[in-house]
Scaffold this motif. Structure first.
Motif, PDB file in Angstrom:
ATOM      1  N   GLY A  31       0.844  -1.273  -0.159  1.00 11.91           N
ATOM      2  CA  GLY A  31       0.038  -0.079  -0.015  1.00 11.91           C
ATOM      3  C   GLY A  31       0.909   1.051  -0.009  1.00 11.91           C
ATOM      4  N   ASP A  32       1.760   1.074   0.780  1.00 11.10           N
ATOM      5  CA  ASP A  32       2.827   2.431   0.818  1.00 11.10           C
ATOM      6  C   ASP A  32       3.257   2.715  -0.737  1.00 11.10           C
ATOM      7  OD1 ASP A  32       4.333   1.179   3.729  1.00 11.10           O
ATOM      8  OD2 ASP A  32       2.624   2.528   3.650  1.00 11.10           O
ATOM      9  N   ARG A  33       3.728   1.583  -1.313  1.00  8.98           N
ATOM     10  CA  ARG A  33       4.338   1.948  -2.590  1.00  8.98           C
ATOM     11  C   ARG A  33       3.080   2.374  -3.924  1.00  8.98           C
ATOM     12  NH1 ARG A  33       7.000  -2.706  -1.063  1.00  8.98           N
ATOM     13  NH2 ARG A  33       5.570  -4.330  -2.198  1.00  8.98           N
ATOM     14  N   THR A  34       1.943   1.687  -3.389  1.00 10.51           N
ATOM     15  CA  THR A  34       0.903   2.186  -4.312  1.00 10.51           C
ATOM     16  C   THR A  34       0.723   3.630  -4.052  1.00 10.51           C
ATOM     17  OG1 THR A  34      -0.101  -0.114  -4.467  1.00 10.51           O
ATOM     18  CG2 THR A  34      -1.577   1.861  -5.011  1.00 10.51           C
ATOM     19  N   ARG A  35       0.450   4.093  -2.812  1.00 14.06           N
ATOM     20  CA  ARG A  35       0.141   5.343  -2.488  1.00 14.06           C
ATOM     21  C   ARG A  35       1.284   6.390  -2.939  1.00 14.06           C
ATOM     22  NH1 ARG A  35      -2.180   3.210   1.659  1.00 14.06           N
ATOM     23  NH2 ARG A  35      -0.575   2.754   2.766  1.00 14.06           N
ATOM     24  N   ALA A  36       2.473   5.920  -3.086  1.00 13.64           N
ATOM     25  CA  ALA A  36       3.645   6.714  -3.663  1.00 13.64           C
ATOM     26  C   ALA A  36       3.376   6.844  -5.018  1.00 13.64           C
ATOM     27  CB  ALA A  36       5.049   6.181  -3.197  1.00 13.64           C
ATOM     28  N   ARG A  37       2.961   5.718  -5.768  1.00 12.29           N
ATOM     29  CA  ARG A  37       2.831   5.818  -7.212  1.00 12.29           C
ATOM     30  C   ARG A  37       1.612   6.762  -7.485  1.00 12.29           C
ATOM     31  NH1 ARG A  37       1.918   0.554  -7.507  1.00 12.29           N
ATOM     32  NH2 ARG A  37       0.079   0.835  -8.711  1.00 12.29           N
ATOM     33  N   ILE A  38       0.365   6.920  -6.866  1.00 16.34           N
ATOM     34  CA  ILE A  38      -0.361   7.730  -7.011  1.00 16.34           C
ATOM     35  C   ILE A  38      -0.365   9.050  -6.888  1.00 16.34           C
ATOM     36  CG2 ILE A  38      -2.697   8.176  -6.183  1.00 16.34           C
ATOM     37  CD1 ILE A  38      -3.357   5.402  -5.349  1.00 16.34           C
ATOM     38  N   LEU A  39       0.675   9.347  -5.839  1.00 16.86           N
ATOM     39  CA  LEU A  39       0.996  10.704  -5.285  1.00 16.86           C
ATOM     40  C   LEU A  39       2.108  11.224  -6.596  1.00 16.86           C
ATOM     41  CD1 LEU A  39       1.509  10.737  -1.573  1.00 16.86           C
ATOM     42  CD2 LEU A  39      -0.140  12.092  -2.883  1.00 16.86           C
ATOM     43  N   ASP A  40       2.873  10.543  -6.969  1.00 18.68           N
ATOM     44  CA  ASP A  40       3.607  10.604  -8.374  1.00 18.68           C
ATOM     45  C   ASP A  40       2.677  11.070  -9.452  1.00 18.68           C
ATOM     46  OD1 ASP A  40       6.317   8.262  -7.633  1.00 18.68           O
ATOM     47  OD2 ASP A  40       6.002  10.281  -6.997  1.00 18.68           O
ATOM     48  N   SER A  41       1.899  10.087  -9.647  1.00 20.44           N
ATOM     49  CA  SER A  41       0.822  10.299 -10.922  1.00 20.44           C
ATOM     50  C   SER A  41       0.121  11.596 -10.656  1.00 20.44           C
ATOM     51  CB  SER A  41      -0.150   9.187 -10.928  1.00 20.44           C
ATOM     52  OG  SER A  41       0.658   8.088 -11.329  1.00 20.44           O
ATOM     53  N   ALA A  42      -0.293  11.860  -9.569  1.00 19.44           N
ATOM     54  CA  ALA A  42      -1.339  12.971  -9.319  1.00 19.44           C
ATOM     55  C   ALA A  42      -0.337  14.289  -9.622  1.00 19.44           C
ATOM     56  CB  ALA A  42      -1.822  12.981  -8.102  1.00 19.44           C
ATOM     57  N   THR A  43       0.721  14.075  -8.910  1.00 22.82           N
ATOM     58  CA  THR A  43       1.695  15.219  -9.051  1.00 22.82           C
ATOM     59  C   THR A  43       1.968  15.495 -10.642  1.00 22.82           C
ATOM     60  OG1 THR A  43       2.909  14.695  -7.023  1.00 22.82           O
ATOM     61  CG2 THR A  43       4.138  16.332  -8.638  1.00 22.82           C
ATOM     62  N   GLU A  44       2.346  14.602 -11.434  1.00 16.66           N
ATOM     63  CA  GLU A  44       2.576  14.911 -12.567  1.00 16.66           C
ATOM     64  C   GLU A  44       1.483  15.391 -13.516  1.00 16.66           C
ATOM     65  OE1 GLU A  44       4.660  11.506 -14.784  1.00 16.66           O
ATOM     66  OE2 GLU A  44       3.959  12.415 -16.707  1.00 16.66           O
ATOM     67  N   LEU A  45       0.357  14.786 -13.217  1.00 19.32           N
ATOM     68  CA  LEU A  45      -0.643  15.365 -13.997  1.00 19.32           C
ATOM     69  C   LEU A  45      -1.551  16.591 -13.589  1.00 19.32           C
ATOM     70  CD1 LEU A  45      -2.658  11.875 -14.693  1.00 19.32           C
ATOM     71  CD2 LEU A  45      -0.831  13.055 -16.131  1.00 19.32           C
ATOM     72  N   PHE A  46      -1.339  16.871 -12.376  1.00 20.03           N
ATOM     73  CA  PHE A  46      -1.811  18.213 -11.821  1.00 20.03           C
ATOM     74  C   PHE A  46      -0.919  19.144 -12.369  1.00 20.03           C
ATOM     75  CE2 PHE A  46      -5.316  16.663  -9.584  1.00 20.03           C
ATOM     76  CZ  PHE A  46      -5.177  16.187  -8.531  1.00 20.03           C
ATOM     77  N   SER A  47       0.263  18.954 -12.525  1.00 27.22           N
ATOM     78  CA  SER A  47       1.227  19.768 -13.014  1.00 27.22           C
ATOM     79  C   SER A  47       1.184  20.127 -14.371  1.00 27.22           C
ATOM     80  CB  SER A  47       2.835  19.128 -12.927  1.00 27.22           C
ATOM     81  OG  SER A  47       3.044  19.063 -11.510  1.00 27.22           O
ATOM     82  N   ARG A  48       0.668  19.253 -15.207  1.00 33.95           N
ATOM     83  CA  ARG A  48       0.514  19.344 -16.592  1.00 33.95           C
ATOM     84  C   ARG A  48      -0.891  20.244 -16.851  1.00 33.95           C
ATOM     85  NH1 ARG A  48       0.339  14.232 -19.560  1.00 33.95           N
ATOM     86  NH2 ARG A  48       2.479  14.079 -18.972  1.00 33.95           N
ATOM     87  N   SER A  49      -1.806  20.123 -16.154  1.00 38.99           N
ATOM     88  CA  SER A  49      -3.131  20.644 -16.432  1.00 38.99           C
ATOM     89  C   SER A  49      -3.884  21.139 -15.397  1.00 38.99           C
ATOM     90  CB  SER A  49      -3.850  19.302 -16.978  1.00 38.99           C
ATOM     91  OG  SER A  49      -3.348  18.699 -18.252  1.00 38.99           O
ATOM     92  N   GLY A  50      -3.143  21.339 -14.303  1.00 35.98           N
ATOM     93  CA  GLY A  50      -4.155  21.773 -13.230  1.00 35.98           C
ATOM     94  C   GLY A  50      -5.147  20.627 -12.505  1.00 35.98           C
ATOM     95  N   PHE A  51      -5.958  21.210 -11.536  1.00 38.74           N
ATOM     96  CA  PHE A  51      -6.546  20.277 -10.746  1.00 38.74           C
ATOM     97  C   PHE A  51      -8.031  20.062 -11.381  1.00 38.74           C
ATOM     98  CE2 PHE A  51      -8.333  18.652  -6.822  1.00 38.74           C
ATOM     99  CZ  PHE A  51      -9.697  18.906  -6.667  1.00 38.74           C
ATOM    100  N   HIS A  52      -8.527  20.952 -11.778  1.00 37.94           N
ATOM    101  CA  HIS A  52      -9.984  20.597 -12.358  1.00 37.94           C
ATOM    102  C   HIS A  52      -9.979  19.843 -13.709  1.00 37.94           C
ATOM    103  CE1 HIS A  52     -12.191  22.939  -9.428  1.00 37.94           C
ATOM    104  NE2 HIS A  52     -11.465  23.915  -9.560  1.00 37.94           N
TER     105      HIS A  52
END
Lengths: 258, 258
Positions: B54-75
DNA sequence: TGGAAAACTAACCACGTGGTAGGTTCCGTC
DNA sequence: GACGGAACCTACCACGTGGTTAGTTTTCCA
C-alpha cells in the motif's frame, strides 16, 4: 483529459454563418461589415447598423463568461453556469458562440481591446517616461478591476498546458510584452543621466514577471500587497522614473467585487 | 461550479481509519506512528515498519497526481486519469485517498517536503548569504524540474478562487515566504557595505513575485527566459550578492520532461 | 499455513458536461 | 400586418465525473 469524442468542435454553426459574432462584435460601434447595404437612392455612405437584441445578448454572455472565468478559470466553469448567469439557456448561448473554447478566446480578445495593454510599444504622441506612467497607472487600475487581474492570473496558469485553448494566445501575448518592454526600458535606460547600465531585455523580463507575480499574491491576499508601491520601488531600483508617478493613485477594491 | 449533491466528501473512509494515508506517508521512513507496537519481550524501541504494498501504491498515486496536476491543473484532471496513470482503478485509488481534494493537498504537502522551500528562515548553520545562495540554487534547480514549477504555477492561479481546495494552503505559503524573505533580505541589507537603503518587506514581495512570474513565462516559452540570470540581475540591482553564485549553474531541461 | 486485513476490481449511482436537433417565439424590415 | 430570419427553448444524446458497494484477490503476520 476530458476528450469528448464524436462531434468536432471546429464546425461552425450554420445559422450563424451570415453574421459571425466576431464580426458583429468588432463592428458594433462602427459601420456594419458585410451585412451593410446602401439604401436605394442614396450614395454608398455607410450607416451605423443598429444594435440588435443578439448584440446585447452576446455582450451579456461575454460579461458573464469574463466574470466566471475570472473567478474559477476555464475548466471549472461550465457553459450552463455562464448561460444561467447571463439569463439564458446553454443551448441559447451556443447559438451565439460556436463553443466553449472560442468563447474563451473572445473573452480574452475583448479584454485586451477594452482594457488596453500593460505595456505599449513606440508611440509618437508620448515620451517613454509617459509610457511608463501609463504602465504604472495600469497596474494601479488593475487594483480597481480585480476581474482583469483574476482573468489573466487564472487563465495564464492553465494556458501553460499546450493543449489549453488559450495557449497560443498567451505565448504571443508574452512575446509582445517582452518586445515592447525591452524597447521601452532600453529608451529609458539611454535617456537616464547617467545612462543605466542594465540589459533592457533582462529588465523587461523582470518587470513583466514582477507584475504577474504580484497579481497572484494580491489575489490571494489583497491587503498584504500594494502592487503599485512594489512596482514603483522596483523601477526606482532600476534607476528609471515615471514622468508623474502621482497620477497612478490607487483606489483599492478588494477582489470579489468585479 | 460543479457542486455535487448528496454525499459529503468529508466523511472518512472507514477502512482507512486505522492507518490514515497521511500518517503512513509521513512516517514511511521513520518509526511507524499509531500502528507501531513493540515486539513482545523487547524494550519499547520503535522499529521501522516495513514498507507495504500500500505504501508503494500510495507513492505511485502521488507521483501520478503530481505529474498530471502539474500538466493540467486540478480541475482538468480526473481521478480516473490519475488512477490509470498509476496503474490501478479509480475505485482503488479512492481506497487509499478519501477524495480528490485531499489528494491535491497531499500532493502539495509532499512537494514542499521533498523539494524544500524557495526561501528559508533563520538557520544557525548558514549565513544569510548562503541562504540566498540556496534560494538562487533552488531557482536553477526548478529549471531542471519543470514539474515542480508547473505544479505551483498551475495550482496557485486556480487557488486564488476562495472555493478552491488549495486556497488556504497558498495563502499560508505566501505568508511564510514573505516572512522569511523579509527577514533574509533585512539581514542582507544590513550586512551590506554600505547598508542597502531599501525596505526589506517591499523587496521580499518583489523577489517572490519575480520568481513566480518568471516561472509562468518560462513554462510558456522556456528558451525565452533564463530564470537564474534574471534573478541574479535582480539581486544585483538590489545590491545584495549570493555567497557563491557560481554554484547555481543551470542545467536546463525543457518542460514536458518531468 | 490459515486467517484477517489490505488492496483492488467491477458494477453501480446520480449528476454534470458540451453539443445537437427540432420547434416555438421574438424581432426586424418592408 | 406579413414574412423571414434571429433568438431562444426543450429535449435529447453520449460521455465523463467523484463517489459507493459488494465481491475477489493479494498481502501480511502470527
Amino acid at each position: 483529459m476530458t476528450a469528448r469524442k464524436g462531434r468536432s468542435v471546429t464546425e461552425p454553426r450554420a445559422h450563424v454563418e451570415t453574421a459571425p459574432p466576431e464580426a458583429v462584435r468588432q463592428g458594433s460601434a462602427d459601420p456594419g461589415p458585410a451585412g451593410e447595404r446602401p439604401r436605394p437612392g442614396r450614395a454608398a455612405r455607410p450607416e451605423p447598423r443598429r444594435e440588435t437584441k443578439g448584440d446585447r445578448t452576446r455582450a451579456r454572455i461575454l460579461d458573464s463568461a469574463t466574470e466566471l472565468f475570472s473567478r474559477s478559470g476555464f475548466h471549472a466553469v461550465s457553459l450552463r453556469d455562464i448561460a444561467a448567469h447571463a439569463g439564458l439557456t446553454h443551448a441559447g448561448l451556443l447559438h451565439h458562440f460556436p463553443g466553449k473554447e472560442s468563447l474563451l478566446i473572445q473573452v480574452l480578445a475583448r479584454r485586451d481591446e477594452v482594457d488596453g495593454r500593460l505595456m505599449a510599444g513606440p508611440d509618437a504622441r508620448a515620451t517613454p517616461e509617459e509610457l511608463l506612467d501609463r504602465a504604472v497607472a495600469q497596474v494601479a487600475r488593475n487594483m480597481r478591476s480585480p476581474g482583469l487581474v483574476a482573468l489573466y492570473v487564472k487563465i495564464s496558469g492553465e494556458a501553460a498546458d499546450p493543449e489549453h485553448p488559450a495557449h497560443d494566445y498567451f505565448v504571443h501575448r508574452y512575446r509582445r510584452l517582452r518586445r515592447d518592454a525591452t524597447w521601452l526600458l532600453g529608451e529609458l535606460f539611454r535617456r537616464a543621466d547617467p545612462p543605466v547600465p542594465h540589459d533592457p531585455a533582462v529588465a523587461a523580463r523582470e518587470l513583466i514577471a514582477l507584475v504577474d507575480g504580484l497579481q497572484t499574491q494580491w489575489l490571494l491576499e489583497p491587503e498584504e500587497v500594494d502592487m503599485r508601491e512594489v512596482v514603483l520601488a522596483f523601477l526606482a531600483q532600476l534607476g528609471v522614473h515615471p514622468a508623474n508617478p502621482g497620477f497612478a493613485t490607487p483606489d483599492r477594491t478588494p477582489p470579489g467585487a468585479p
